[in-house]
Scaffold this active site. Structure first.
Site, mmCIF file in Angstrom:
data_model
loop_
_atom_site.group_PDB
_atom_site.id
_atom_site.type_symbol
_atom_site.label_atom_id
_atom_site.label_comp_id
_atom_site.label_asym_id
_atom_site.label_seq_id
_atom_site.Cartn_x
_atom_site.Cartn_y
_atom_site.Cartn_z
ATOM 1 N N ARG A 44 -59.674 2.334 79.709
ATOM 2 C CA ARG A 44 -58.665 3.294 80.152
ATOM 3 C C ARG A 44 -58.562 4.401 79.118
ATOM 4 N NH1 ARG A 44 -56.507 3.124 75.834
ATOM 5 N NH2 ARG A 44 -54.898 4.471 76.694
ATOM 6 N N GLY A 45 -57.811 5.446 79.468
ATOM 7 C CA GLY A 45 -57.793 6.650 78.654
ATOM 8 C C GLY A 45 -58.739 7.637 79.307
ATOM 9 N N ALA A 46 -58.243 8.841 79.585
ATOM 10 C CA ALA A 46 -59.031 9.788 80.379
ATOM 11 C C ALA A 46 -60.422 10.042 79.791
ATOM 12 C CB ALA A 46 -58.244 11.088 80.550
ATOM 13 N N ARG A 87 -60.633 5.891 89.960
ATOM 14 C CA ARG A 87 -59.213 6.212 89.710
ATOM 15 C C ARG A 87 -59.028 7.697 89.998
ATOM 16 N NH1 ARG A 87 -56.500 4.238 84.412
ATOM 17 N NH2 ARG A 87 -54.667 4.416 85.751
ATOM 18 N N ASP A 232 -54.089 13.270 81.263
ATOM 19 C CA ASP A 232 -55.100 12.809 82.210
ATOM 20 C C ASP A 232 -55.635 13.942 83.067
ATOM 21 O OD1 ASP A 232 -53.311 10.364 81.511
ATOM 22 O OD2 ASP A 232 -55.227 9.580 82.194
ATOM 23 N N LYS A 243 -49.421 9.560 81.378
ATOM 24 C CA LYS A 243 -48.848 8.238 81.664
ATOM 25 C C LYS A 243 -47.391 8.325 82.125
ATOM 26 C CE LYS A 243 -50.496 5.154 81.390
ATOM 27 N NZ LYS A 243 -51.175 4.627 82.592
#
Lengths: 350, 350
Positions: A44-46, A87, A232, A243
């Site tokens: 995770r994490g853009a 996503r 993001d 977030k």
């Protein structure tokens, strides 16, 4: 700790759902497995999911069968499309998959597996370089003796380098600035409590964990010198998806006169979004709210509303720091930088 | 489910830390055990801990030895003082202990054990009655078809009756108003996720659990007709101490034009506090932030900042509903009502 790398055996991801207590590595062998790892937040994490998508195209180029088989290119593109849609909110994912596909387009199919891997590796190196530039530029905004608050995790685990928001704080501390960081725990998935605190402890930076609900009160009671968050997706007017919790945090900062700094590589800028209204916000299963890590605390039968992100209006954002530069309201520089990649002269480009 | 009652065997408390999955009852036999249960949050909610303190004086009157022994009255008062100091923020605790002690003062020591119990039972009945009046008055503010948000738990488990904030919503639904309630999970101790959802499900009211960080975004994205919360202490200008998170929630509501209703019995009004600056805010162990229910997710060695409450400025509060009436800015009626007890004509007074 690098969130992902390509070994001789293929792609390897640290399963971030298990951190900080267990370091488990996943080796997705197929695009379907990688899509599951991305959608399930093992990575995770853009910036990091962008890289996972880029390496995923290399997986796709292997999985789609021998390049000489009829329909090879459409099969690769179809698999890549599944990656790009794993996503919806982080624009980096679709951007990175598209970048790799664009490099493959002029090449013969036989060259695709190696070329996809080379392109992903180049993006990986670019992201490291982008993080260094963001950290260096952003650190100038950090005051010696200051107290800063961050939300979720935008550190090394969310990128391939020193991180974006956390990279700024880590770089400032490395330069000798004595700072304290408050880390919002970031329910439901606790990336702040699990990952940000872990990275701050590793970096030797004094930090305190707080409940998400305590952030506004921290501004009123403790005082803050700044809120520093990742992103993001950033629209052309500066509206920023990040977030869930960032919206309320930025509103409280705006009210209390606390500067809000957003840090992200140019790949997070979306030239296709004039403003935040066009940013798709992922809604995840309410099951994430009913407990954590195998412990359930909510009664059975309860529903929930679980947006994974929110959109911070540009008017509450003081600085946007990208690898291309620092931008302030009205953020008119963003359009020029959107999707651009910057070259770090200190790093040989592949 | 009543949070506490006095049986022939003595005081009995539902251990709310175990809810909703296990209903365990504690029977504190000494003041020390009761202080531990209050400080450890086995019983919580300002009205309920007030009642626990009141019954605690009855325990103290038994524990202090035979009333004819020298020093009996000072021993009872010393034990009562420990009860009153078990938690600092909810003014109801000291108020209820003081009320019972005041009733004992003119009586001979031999009468204290029975008189303390009778006084506690009277306060218990008064609290039930206060909740009914709050619910009835507050329900008039609730719109058929509306969506409301509540934080922490101010329902039956926090009181001895239908609850305060939640009592209003439950009463509105009982009157046939079709409402939806969003319940903030309320980290760190998850009273919203564990207790409020449980009580809303019991009452058959549609509810959705949300992360605390999603509350401001819910106002922007879903729209809300009101925020309804309880209180731990209300100053004379309307400034209100309530569960951590209330400050940011009320700020966001103020920004979005969402009315904020605070519901509490008159025993929560503190005539000694002209404004919120005088309200002591309890800070609890950071250990509450590092995990929950035996599951730890934060890395070892991390510190935290864990205020249990915050103070909502009166200017963000639209309505304060007490058993004595409904008050609006500038809340000048509060002083008259502070510490007053109201009589419900439908209930025989003991």
């Amino acid at each position: 700790m690098e969130p992902l790398c390509w070994q001789s055996s293929g792609l390897e991801l640290v399963d971030q759902r298990q951190l900080p207590h267990r370091v488990t590595r996943l080796r997705p062998a197929t695009v379907a497995e990688l899509v599951e790892a991305i959608a399930g937040l093992a990575v995770r994490g853009a910036p990091a999911i962008g890289l996972a998508g880029a390496y995923g195209v290399a997986l796709a180029a292997l999985e789609a069968g021998p390049p000489e088989m009829p329909g090879y290119a459409p099969r690769v593109r179809a698999l890549a499309g599944r990656l790009a849609r794993a996503r919806p909110t982080a624009v980096n994912l679709g951007w990175a998959v598209g970048r790799v596909l664009a490099e493959l387009a002029p090449l013969p199919g036989a060259a695709w597996p190696a070329a996809a891997l080379a392109a992903a590796r180049r993006l990986h190196e670019e992201d490291r370089s982008a993080c260094r530039r963001i950290a260096a530029q952003g650190a100038e905004l950090i005051r010696d003796g200051g107290r800063y608050l961050t939300h979720c995790n935008a550190g090394p685990l969310a990128t391939s380098g020193v991180g974006t928001a956390l990279g700024i704080l880590i770089e400032a501390a490395r330069q000798g600035k004595r700072i304290e960081v408050l880390a919002c725990e970031t329910r439901p998935l606790l990336q702040g409590a699990r990952l940000t605190t872990f990275e701050l402890l590793e970096a030797g930076i004094p930090c305190r964990l707080i409940a998400d609900g305590a952030a506004a009160w921290a501004m009123a009671r403790l005082g803050l010198d700044g809120v520093v968050i990742g992103a993001d997706r950033i629209a052309m007017n500066g509206d920023t998806a990040n977030k869930i919790g960032s919206y309320g945090l930025a509103l409280a900062a705006h009210w209390h006169g606390v500067p809000v700094t957003v840090a992200a590589p140019c790949s997070t800028l979306d030239a296709g979004c004039p403003d935040g209204a066009g940013i798709p916000v992922e809604e995840r299963s309410p099951d994430e709210l009913t407990g954590h890590g195998g412990t359930r605390w909510a009664p059975h039968g309860v529903g929930g509303w679980n947006p994974a992100f929110d959109v911070v209006p540009a008017e509450w954002i003081t600085n946007i720091v990208t690898d291309a530069g620092l931008c302030r309201a009205p953020f008119s520089g963003l359009r020029e930088w959107a999707g651009q990649t910057t070259q770090d002269p200190g790093v040989p480009q592949g």
